[in-house]
Write a protein that holds these residues in place. Sequence first.
Motif, PDB file in Angstrom:
ATOM      1  N   ILE A   4      26.465  39.032  25.117  1.00  0.00           N
ATOM      2  CA  ILE A   4      25.603  39.917  25.917  1.00  0.00           C
ATOM      3  C   ILE A   4      26.164  39.990  27.447  1.00  0.00           C
ATOM      4  N   PHE A   5      26.865  38.370  27.969  1.00  0.00           N
ATOM      5  CA  PHE A   5      27.514  39.037  29.107  1.00  0.00           C
ATOM      6  C   PHE A   5      28.456  39.428  29.499  1.00  0.00           C
ATOM      7  N   SER A   6      29.419  40.181  28.453  1.00  0.00           N
ATOM      8  CA  SER A   6      30.915  40.584  28.418  1.00  0.00           C
ATOM      9  C   SER A   6      30.468  42.120  28.415  1.00  0.00           C
ATOM     10  N   ALA A  26      27.523  38.343  39.701  1.00  0.00           N
ATOM     11  CA  ALA A  26      26.194  37.486  39.114  1.00  0.00           C
ATOM     12  C   ALA A  26      24.899  38.598  39.500  1.00  0.00           C
ATOM     13  N   PHE A  27      23.973  38.456  38.777  1.00  0.00           N
ATOM     14  CA  PHE A  27      22.187  39.420  37.947  1.00  0.00           C
ATOM     15  C   PHE A  27      21.608  38.789  38.314  1.00  0.00           C
ATOM     16  N   LYS A  28      20.385  39.545  37.940  1.00  0.00           N
ATOM     17  CA  LYS A  28      19.159  39.383  37.977  1.00  0.00           C
ATOM     18  C   LYS A  28      18.661  38.420  36.701  1.00  0.00           C
ATOM     19  N   ASP A  29      18.095  37.356  36.382  1.00  0.00           N
ATOM     20  CA  ASP A  29      17.670  36.981  34.991  1.00  0.00           C
ATOM     21  C   ASP A  29      16.725  37.863  34.121  1.00  0.00           C
ATOM     22  N   ILE A  30      16.971  38.342  33.514  1.00  0.00           N
ATOM     23  CA  ILE A  30      15.739  39.397  32.707  1.00  0.00           C
ATOM     24  C   ILE A  30      14.707  38.659  32.507  1.00  0.00           C
ATOM     25  N   ARG A  31      14.358  37.638  32.690  1.00  0.00           N
ATOM     26  CA  ARG A  31      13.185  36.632  31.695  1.00  0.00           C
ATOM     27  C   ARG A  31      13.465  35.533  33.578  1.00  0.00           C
ATOM     28  N   ILE A  38      18.835  34.144  39.557  1.00  0.00           N
ATOM     29  CA  ILE A  38      20.565  35.331  39.044  1.00  0.00           C
ATOM     30  C   ILE A  38      21.077  34.200  38.565  1.00  0.00           C
ATOM     31  N   LEU A  39      21.504  34.723  37.665  1.00  0.00           N
ATOM     32  CA  LEU A  39      22.683  34.060  37.074  1.00  0.00           C
ATOM     33  C   LEU A  39      24.138  34.589  37.443  1.00  0.00           C
ATOM     34  N   ILE A  40      25.195  33.274  37.529  1.00  0.00           N
ATOM     35  CA  ILE A  40      26.409  33.466  38.654  1.00  0.00           C
ATOM     36  C   ILE A  40      27.612  33.061  37.424  1.00  0.00           C
ATOM     37  N   PHE A  86      23.428  24.617  34.490  1.00  0.00           N
ATOM     38  CA  PHE A  86      23.891  24.489  33.955  1.00  0.00           C
ATOM     39  C   PHE A  86      23.436  23.964  32.901  1.00  0.00           C
ATOM     40  N   ASN A  87      22.800  25.376  31.894  1.00  0.00           N
ATOM     41  CA  ASN A  87      22.110  24.689  30.322  1.00  0.00           C
ATOM     42  C   ASN A  87      23.288  24.055  29.379  1.00  0.00           C
ATOM     43  N   CYS A  88      23.559  23.499  28.359  1.00  0.00           N
ATOM     44  CA  CYS A  88      25.106  23.110  27.445  1.00  0.00           C
ATOM     45  C   CYS A  88      24.341  23.004  26.697  1.00  0.00           C
ATOM     46  N   GLY A  92      20.552  21.210  25.567  1.00  0.00           N
ATOM     47  CA  GLY A  92      20.634  21.272  27.087  1.00  0.00           C
ATOM     48  C   GLY A  92      19.821  22.974  26.728  1.00  0.00           C
ATOM     49  N   GLY A  93      19.344  23.797  26.215  1.00  0.00           N
ATOM     50  CA  GLY A  93      18.701  24.361  26.258  1.00  0.00           C
ATOM     51  C   GLY A  93      19.551  26.378  26.226  1.00  0.00           C
ATOM     52  N   GLN A  94      20.852  26.032  25.701  1.00  0.00           N
ATOM     53  CA  GLN A  94      21.686  26.976  26.505  1.00  0.00           C
ATOM     54  C   GLN A  94      21.569  28.618  24.855  1.00  0.00           C
ATOM     55  N   GLU A  95      21.175  29.154  25.452  1.00  0.00           N
ATOM     56  CA  GLU A  95      20.545  30.540  24.904  1.00  0.00           C
ATOM     57  C   GLU A  95      21.888  31.191  24.560  1.00  0.00           C
ATOM     58  N   VAL A  96      22.983  32.079  25.625  1.00  0.00           N
ATOM     59  CA  VAL A  96      23.888  32.504  25.961  1.00  0.00           C
ATOM     60  C   VAL A  96      25.024  31.724  26.376  1.00  0.00           C
ATOM     61  N   TYR A  97      26.181  32.075  25.101  1.00  0.00           N
ATOM     62  CA  TYR A  97      27.787  31.203  24.893  1.00  0.00           C
ATOM     63  C   TYR A  97      28.610  31.761  25.884  1.00  0.00           C
ATOM     64  N   LEU A  99      29.796  30.575  29.915  1.00  0.00           N
ATOM     65  CA  LEU A  99      29.294  29.954  31.280  1.00  0.00           C
ATOM     66  C   LEU A  99      28.260  30.815  32.105  1.00  0.00           C
ATOM     67  N   HIS A 100      27.467  30.483  32.191  1.00  0.00           N
ATOM     68  CA  HIS A 100      26.367  30.809  33.789  1.00  0.00           C
ATOM     69  C   HIS A 100      25.850  29.670  34.437  1.00  0.00           C
ATOM     70  N   MET A 101      25.699  29.833  35.411  1.00  0.00           N
ATOM     71  CA  MET A 101      25.034  28.284  36.680  1.00  0.00           C
ATOM     72  C   MET A 101      24.167  30.058  37.109  1.00  0.00           C
ATOM     73  N   HIS A 102      22.577  29.027  36.262  1.00  0.00           N
ATOM     74  CA  HIS A 102      21.039  29.573  37.498  1.00  0.00           C
ATOM     75  C   HIS A 102      21.204  28.617  38.579  1.00  0.00           C
ATOM     76  N   LEU A 103      20.857  29.900  39.478  1.00  0.00           N
ATOM     77  CA  LEU A 103      20.628  30.016  40.644  1.00  0.00           C
ATOM     78  C   LEU A 103      18.370  30.320  40.682  1.00  0.00           C
TER      79      LEU A 103
HETATM   80  P1  5GP Z   1      20.701  30.100  29.275  1.00  0.00           P
HETATM   81  O1  5GP Z   1      19.589  29.954  28.393  1.00  0.00           O
HETATM   82  O2  5GP Z   1      21.271  30.069  27.457  1.00  0.00           O
HETATM   83  O3  5GP Z   1      21.299  28.824  30.032  1.00  0.00           O
HETATM   84  O4  5GP Z   1      20.300  31.019  30.112  1.00  0.00           O
HETATM   85  C1  5GP Z   1      20.294  32.415  29.823  1.00  0.00           C
HETATM   86  C2  5GP Z   1      19.973  33.406  30.240  1.00  0.00           C
HETATM   87  O5  5GP Z   1      20.206  34.803  30.324  1.00  0.00           O
HETATM   88  C3  5GP Z   1      18.277  33.329  29.813  1.00  0.00           C
HETATM   89  O6  5GP Z   1      17.484  32.763  31.211  1.00  0.00           O
HETATM   90  C4  5GP Z   1      17.837  34.517  29.746  1.00  0.00           C
HETATM   91  O7  5GP Z   1      16.632  35.223  30.230  1.00  0.00           O
HETATM   92  C5  5GP Z   1      19.147  35.296  30.702  1.00  0.00           C
HETATM   93  N1  5GP Z   1      19.572  36.822  29.816  1.00  0.00           N
HETATM   94  C6  5GP Z   1      19.170  36.980  28.426  1.00  0.00           C
HETATM   95  N2  5GP Z   1      19.874  38.208  28.000  1.00  0.00           N
HETATM   96  C7  5GP Z   1      20.133  38.411  29.096  1.00  0.00           C
HETATM   97  C8  5GP Z   1      20.180  40.034  29.656  1.00  0.00           C
HETATM   98  O8  5GP Z   1      20.766  40.700  28.509  1.00  0.00           O
HETATM   99  N3  5GP Z   1      20.206  40.457  31.034  1.00  0.00           N
HETATM  100  C9  5GP Z   1      20.057  39.947  31.522  1.00  0.00           C
HETATM  101  N4  5GP Z   1      20.062  39.942  32.835  1.00  0.00           N
HETATM  102  N5  5GP Z   1      19.591  38.590  31.403  1.00  0.00           N
HETATM  103  C10 5GP Z   1      20.144  37.836  29.933  1.00  0.00           C
END
Ligand code: 5GP
Length: 114
Positions: A4-6, A26-31, A38-40, A86-88, A92-97, A99-103
């Motif tokens: 989804i990040f692509s 970098a953009f705001k996390d949706i949750r 912010i996700l970088i 960085f969740n790995c 690590g709780g990584q949901e989106v594969y 790479l992203h840095m949570h701020l």
């Molecule tokens: P992870 O758990 O992989 O470290 O973090 C993935 C993050 O991406 C989660 O905090 C989730 O809320 C966020 N996220 C997932 N899908 C989207 C999206 O479509 N848009 C945005 N802005 N954030 C997303």
Amino acid sequence: MSTIFSKIINREIPADIVYESENVLAFKDIRPQAPVHILIIPKTEIPKVTDIKGKEHAELLGEMFDAANKIASDLGIAEDGFRLVFNCGNNGGQEVYHLHMHLLGGRKMNWPPG
Ligand code: 5GP
């Protein structure tokens, strides 16, 4: 494999973008898990931390940290402090594969994390 990040990088789906350079977005996390969340991300597809090659990606990672500092400063959380995560992988709780840095900032963070 693209995530989804692509789609966010390619403007196929919307995101609240706060910073962009040639190599980093970098953009705001949706949750959001904090007042500032912010996700970088690198624009290139690196799935996760274990795919990082120090020599190859050093400059890119440096740019991600520069972006984090600039965003933290712009959003007024640099002085009080913030957390970079960085969740790995699964544990690590990584949901989106991609790479992203949570701020995370704007409140006091707990330790240990859950
Ligand atoms: P992870 O758990 O992989 O470290 O973090 C993935 C993050 O991406 C989660 O905090 C989730 O809320 C966020 N996220 C997932 N899908 C989207 C999206 O479509 N848009 C945005 N802005 N954030 C997303």
